[in-house]
Enzyme design. Structure first.
Site, PDB file in Angstrom:
ATOM      1  N   SER A 180       0.795  -1.226   0.000  1.00 34.16           N
ATOM      2  CA  SER A 180       0.000   0.000   0.000  1.00 34.16           C
ATOM      3  C   SER A 180       0.830   1.281   0.000  1.00 34.16           C
ATOM      4  CB  SER A 180      -0.972   0.000   1.181  1.00 34.16           C
ATOM      5  OG  SER A 180      -0.347   0.466   2.353  1.00 34.16           O
ATOM      6  N   LYS A 202       0.514   4.721   6.691  1.00 29.74           N
ATOM      7  CA  LYS A 202      -0.237   5.496   5.692  1.00 29.74           C
ATOM      8  C   LYS A 202       0.291   6.919   5.663  1.00 29.74           C
ATOM      9  CE  LYS A 202      -2.974   2.093   4.910  1.00 29.74           C
ATOM     10  NZ  LYS A 202      -2.800   1.303   3.712  1.00 29.74           N
TER      11      LYS A 202
END
Ligand SMILES: *[C@@H]1O[C@H](CO)[C@@H](O)[C@H](O)[C@H]1NC(C)=O
Ligand SMILES: *[C@@H]1O[C@H](CO)[C@@H](O)[C@H](O)[C@H]1NC(C)=O
Length: 176
Positions: A36, A80
């Site tokens: 990710s 993230k």
């Protein structure tokens, strides 16, 4: 009178205690996995340097990379990037989601005490687009650098890598 004697046990206990304090409040060095955050972090063999003074979102800014407890699974942690701060209005594009009721674009205003997070690899990231805003209380720290130990000398001639694949993790929003 009680005398304190540094037995091996107390030495070990103190060391463990110091380690715990360091790990909770100062610094953490952790392996990360997953696609990710490509190309910022590799999908395997990458280790991140995390500063804990940013825990709970304290001092975090738009564009920072963070480690947080996964809102949908507290036993997991995620890396993230913050792409929305409290008060920001986000245009959510749910087109990457296979199912779910909202199959159209919608606006969301990030509430106080929350941030919007996304992975740098948007097409392969589970993030605020699926689990919505992230409570800042779940932020464990800010990622400031990373090492890829499969690159002992430097990463394939790439200039951005140092020894042991070291590179600073930049804030893409402020430094671009
Ligand atoms: C995102 O992840 C996929 C699967 O690993 C990969 O093929 C793709 O190149 C990645 N995208 C970026 C921008 O790195
Ligand atoms: C975390 O941040 C919130 C506001 O964002 C604050 O109310 C709370 O006291 C903070 N908790 C800690 C442990 O710093």
């Amino acid at each position: 009178m009680l005398r304190t004697i540094a037995t091996p046990t107390t030495v070990v206990l103190r060391a463990l205690c110091m380690l715990h304090i360091t790990h909770t409040y100062l610094y953490e060095f952790t392996e990360t996995k997953g696609e990710s955050m490509l190309p910022t972090l590799s999908s395997s063999n990458d280790y991140v340097h995390v500063l804990k003074k940013y825990r709970n979102g304290t001092g975090c800014q738009m564009g920072d990379c963070i480690v947080a407890v996964k809102p949908t699974d507290p036993s997991h942690r995620v890396c993230k990037r913050i792409t929305g701060m409290p008060g920001d209005i986000i245009l959510v594009d749910p087109s990457h989601l296979e199912d779910g009721p909202a199959r159209f674009e919608q606006f969301i205003q990030v509430p106080k005490g929350h941030v919007w997070v996304t992975g740098d690899n948007l097409s392969h990231s589970l993030d605020s687009r699926s689990y919505n805003v992230l409570p800042m209380a779940l932020i464990k720290g800010k990622i400031i650098a990373a090492n890829d130990f499969t690159e002992p000398m430097r990463g394939n001639g790439e200039k951005r890598f140092g020894m042991f694949g070291f590179r600073w993790i930049k804030n893409t929003y402020l430094n671009d």
